[in-house]
Design a protein around this motif. Sequence first.
Motif: not given
Length: 444
Positions: A403-406, A411-414
Amino acid sequence: MPTDADDRVYYVISDLHVGGDEQLGEVEALPELLAFLERLERTDENAELIINGDAFGLWEITSVEGTDKFDYLTDTYPRLFEQLRTTGDDVTITLLPGNHDHELAAYDEYVDRFAAYNVTLVQDDSFTRRVGDRVVYFEHGHQQDPNNRIEDWGNPDASPLGYYYNTLVTSRAGQLSDRGRYNWLKDVQAVTPTERMPVWLLSKYFYREMNPLLRYALVPFLLLFNVSAVLAVLAGLSLADIWSTPVEEGTAFLGQFGAAGTALWFLLAVNVAIAGLLLLVGIPLYFLRRDVRKTIDRFGVFETTLTVDAEEPYEKAARERFAADEETAIYCYGHTHRPALSEVDGGVLVNSGTWLKRLHRRDGAIGVLPPVFYPSYQLCAVRIAAEADSVAVEFEEIRKPSPSTEELTLTERLLTLGRKPDPELPDRAEIPNGRSATPPEPAE
C-alpha cells in the motif's frame, strides 16, 4: 469431514488480529483471507487448517465484555464466519487461542459457538498433530514471552503486561486514528518490535501530521545540517592551523558573488557555529550513552523489555521439546509476526507470520530526517505434509500489493528510492525419517 490423519496435510496461519475498537476493526487482508478459505474448500487434499493464535483481537475490543464479543465478531464479519462454516464442511478447522484472544480459553461457551461454524476450539495453550511418523508441536508463542505469558491459563481475569498495553494504548489508537490528517494510527499493531513505537510516532508526525509548509521549510535546513557538520570540522582544522585550504578557497569563491556571496557566507557561518556546538556537545554525550548502555547490558536490566527476542526463546523451547520427545520434529509458533524457518537440533522451528501489515524501517539516506516506515504485506500459510521418506515444511505466499503508493507521502517515497523492502519467505525444508532436517537456504 475427513477423519483419517495418516495422509493429512496441515495448513497453518496465525496472527490475523480480526476485530478491535473502531478503526482497528478494518481487516485489510479480509479479501485475501476469504479467497484462501474458499481455495481450501475446493481442495482434494485431506487437509486441516490450524489457526495458531491471535485470530481475533479480543484485547482490543473494549466496548463489550465476555462472550458478547463473539456476537460482536459475527455481526461485524458475517462473510468471514459464513466462509468458515462453508470451508469447515470439507476441511477440519482448528483454532488455538493466543494472547490477544486468550478469552477464548476462559469461557466454555465459546467451544459450542465456534462449533456452530465448523471450527474446533482447543482451549489449551498448545497441542500436537502427527504427520507421517513425526509430530508437530503447535503453540502461539506468547507463553515464551514474559510480557504476554498467561500464568493462570483459562482465567478470564488474566492480565499480563501486554494486556494493559493493548487495551489502553492499541485500542485507544483505533479510536483516535481517523482524527489525523491521514488514518495511520490504526497501524499501531504493525509496529514491531514495540520499542520502535516512539520513533514510528515521530516519523508519522513529521511526514503526515506536520503542517506541509512547515515540513517543506524544515527539510532543506535539516539537509543542510550535514553540510554544516562537515564545514564545522573543516573550520576547526583551519583554526587549529592544521588544514586551512578548504576554508580559504571557499571564502574566495563566495567573495566573487558580492553581496549574495556574503549573505550565503553568513548563513553558512551561522549553521557551522550551530553544527559545531552540537558536535562538541554530542561527542561526550555519545560516549556517555555508550558507557551507560554497556553498564545496563552488563547488569541485564533490560532483559525483559516490552517485546520478546525474535528467535532465542523459541529456539530454546524447541530444543527442550525435541529433547523431551524424539518424535517431535517441528515446533510451529506465531506471535512475533516474522515468517521464519530454521533448523534446530535436527528439527525445524517455523514461524507462521502475520496477516497484518508489516512496517520496514528505512533510515534516511541523507540528512537528519526521521526514518521512513515502509509498508508491505507478507501474507502466507505454512504447509506441512508427509512425503515418501520425509516431512516437508514450506511457505505458500498469498499475494497482496504493497500500500506504499497510498500510504507514503511524496517525501517518503523520494527518500526510499531504490531502498524498497523486498521481503522473501523462507525456503522449503525437509525432515527425513531419521529426524535430521535439511536446512533451508537463508532468505534475504
